[in-house]
Write a protein that holds these residues in place. Structure first.
Motif, mmCIF file in Angstrom:
data_model
loop_
_atom_site.group_PDB
_atom_site.id
_atom_site.type_symbol
_atom_site.label_atom_id
_atom_site.label_comp_id
_atom_site.label_asym_id
_atom_site.label_seq_id
_atom_site.Cartn_x
_atom_site.Cartn_y
_atom_site.Cartn_z
ATOM 1 N N THR A 250 0.836 -1.205 0.000
ATOM 2 C CA THR A 250 0.000 0.000 0.000
ATOM 3 C C THR A 250 0.869 1.252 0.000
ATOM 4 O O THR A 250 0.585 2.225 -0.723
ATOM 5 N N TYR A 251 1.938 1.253 0.789
ATOM 6 C CA TYR A 251 2.862 2.395 0.843
ATOM 7 C C TYR A 251 3.493 2.646 -0.525
ATOM 8 O O TYR A 251 3.593 3.800 -0.980
ATOM 9 N N LEU A 252 3.926 1.586 -1.188
ATOM 10 C CA LEU A 252 4.559 1.744 -2.493
ATOM 11 C C LEU A 252 3.580 2.288 -3.530
ATOM 12 O O LEU A 252 3.982 3.042 -4.430
ATOM 13 N N ALA A 263 4.117 -2.914 -6.960
ATOM 14 C CA ALA A 263 4.089 -2.934 -5.494
ATOM 15 C C ALA A 263 4.167 -4.362 -4.969
ATOM 16 O O ALA A 263 4.864 -4.645 -3.991
ATOM 17 N N SER A 264 3.455 -5.274 -5.629
ATOM 18 C CA SER A 264 3.532 -6.680 -5.241
ATOM 19 C C SER A 264 4.932 -7.231 -5.484
ATOM 20 O O SER A 264 5.442 -8.044 -4.701
ATOM 21 N N GLY A 265 5.576 -6.769 -6.560
ATOM 22 C CA GLY A 265 6.942 -7.191 -6.826
ATOM 23 C C GLY A 265 7.899 -6.712 -5.755
ATOM 24 O O GLY A 265 8.805 -7.444 -5.334
ATOM 25 N N GLY A 266 7.712 -5.463 -5.295
ATOM 26 C CA GLY A 266 8.534 -4.951 -4.212
ATOM 27 C C GLY A 266 8.339 -5.735 -2.939
ATOM 28 O O GLY A 266 9.292 -6.000 -2.188
ATOM 29 N N THR A 380 4.607 7.700 5.059
ATOM 30 C CA THR A 380 6.043 7.935 5.206
ATOM 31 C C THR A 380 6.418 8.264 6.642
ATOM 32 O O THR A 380 7.354 7.679 7.209
ATOM 33 N N LEU A 381 5.695 9.181 7.266
ATOM 34 C CA LEU A 381 5.986 9.534 8.653
ATOM 35 C C LEU A 381 5.636 8.377 9.599
ATOM 36 O O LEU A 381 6.302 8.194 10.628
#
Length: 409
Positions: A250-252, A263-266, A380-381
């Motif tokens: 979700t963050y990516l 994102a799934s790859g990350g 991010t925070l």
């Protein structure tokens, strides 16, 4: 009562003989369990949309799974000690099957909560007991066995990202859990046939004294400052791990602009690193002081997370993910092997369960923390708060290691 002598049969062979067969069945079972459990994070955006819930509600569901996982740590260890490893592992696999069956039929958020709770219970019984069983089978090669087992399990976590993509392409996130149920049923059958240990259900009579034994075990496990500091260090790392891992896809997507596929790859990359790193760190810890290896690994994860949060270009983002994954993945088998070194043979399941109850209970708040903070200050925070956790853990581990070395010198 189950003891290590019940299980140590012949040489410590990782891929041959009785110990090798048991190792492979347990490792493949861990792989399949992770295949299903780690499909949840990549599917969270679709689950949030499909069930019409908030990120905080999704984080609460994952935290509920972790809380149930924590609560059942000690009972699962006691079953493994007082009854048999075999019974505890089969109960755990049954709980996982029930949870994944529930996820294939989720019509509403309450059913989603029940399913994640069952996954927590099943995971506790399976993961605690299989570690105790592996420590029975391997002594001289314990670090290597723990590292290789963790690495094999990461294959399931890597495949989970692809499983999530396939399920979403087919139009339903629930489809991801159908093959997991079938594979776990096969694992139950293989474990039943392979294990020479009886189920020993007569030992269940001893479980009536669970409350008194729990108090005694807790007082012994946490009776020394070393163990109390160790649980703090472990909790800080797993708190960060649970929070980052649950919301990494979700963050990516939200903060870094990745597509769902990237994102799934990350997310899969995290576990691909584990396949290489965990056998190496486990083997290294058989040669060097385990806490020192774990402390160094935590510093690497700290550097990786900082790079991930600050990076803007794709190559540097990937480098941050790789560094973070390498550090965290190297940490877990090393500390688990260290715990098996210092806990008494006669009650290591109960001791491990008590230790894990504390750190799993506290670290289970990681996903809920990210879900709430993301709605207030952004992902991010929210992730940045984990930098302090990793730094604190590294300082504690290195302090314990070098302090003991100075005292003995």
């Amino acid at each position: 009562m189950a003891t290590s002598t019940d299980h140590c049969v012949g040489e410590e062979r990782l891929l041959r003989g009785y110990s090798g067969r048991m190792f492979l069945v347990v490792a493949v079972g861990t792989l399949v369990a992770n295949l299903g459990r780690q499909a949840l994070p990549p599917l969270l955006p679709a689950i949030i949309e499909g069930l019409a819930i908030t990120p905080a509600a999704a984080g609460f569901a994952i935290t509920l799974m972790r809380v149930c996982f924590a609560i059942c740590q000690y009972p699962s260890g006691r079953v493994a000690d007082s009854v048999t490893r075999k019974l505890a592992i089969v109960v755990g696999l049954g709980g996982l099957i029930a949870g994944f069956v529930g996820l294939t039929q989720v019509p509403s958020y309450p059913i989603f909560l029940v399913s994640t709770a069952l996954l927590g219970v099943g995971s506790a019984f399976f993961f605690v007991s299989q570690r105790v069983l592996l420590s029975d089978l391997f002594v001289a090669k314990r670090g290597r066995a723990f590292g290789l087992n963790s690495a094999i399990s990461r294959i399931g976590s890597i495949l989970a990202a692809g499983l999530a993509v396939v399920a979403l392409s087919a139009g339903s996130w629930q489809l991801a859990f159908v093959p997991v149920v079938g594979l776990l049923l096969v694992i139950v059958g293989l474990f039943h046939v392979t294990s020479r240990e009886p189920y020993g259900t007569q030992g269940l009579l001893e479980m009536g004294r669970l409350g008194g034994q729990a108090r005694e075990t807790v007082s012994r496990v946490f009776g020394t400052p070393q163990i109390r500091w160790l649980v703090v260090a472990y909790t800080l790392v797993i708190f960060a791990w649970d929070g980052v891992l649950t919301f990494l896809p979700t963050y990516l997507q939200v903060s870094k602009g990745f597509s769902p596929e990237f994102a799934s790859g990350g997310f899969a990359t995290v576990f691909a690193v584990g396949i290489v790193v965990q056998p190496l760190s486990g083997t290294l810890s058989d040669q060097w002081e385990r806490r020192r290896v774990a402390g160094g690994a935590t510093l690497v994860s700290l550097l990786g997370l900082a790079v991930l949060l600050l990076a803007e270009s794709l190559p540097i983002i990937v480098a941050g993910i790789l560094l973070y994954a390498a550090g965290v993945m190297a940490f877990t088998p090393v500390v688990q092997a260290y715990l098996m070194d210092i806990f008494p043979e006669s009650n290591k399941g109960g001791y491990l369960g008590a230790f894990k109850t504390v750190y799993e209970g506290l670290s289970s708040l990681g996903p809920a923390y990210v879900g709430v903070m993301a709605g207030i200050v952004g992902y991010t925070l929210a992730f940045a708060g984990f930098l302090a956790c990793l730094l604190g853990s590294a300082v504690i581990l290195l302090w314990l290691s070098y302090g003991d070395a100075a005292a003995s010198g």
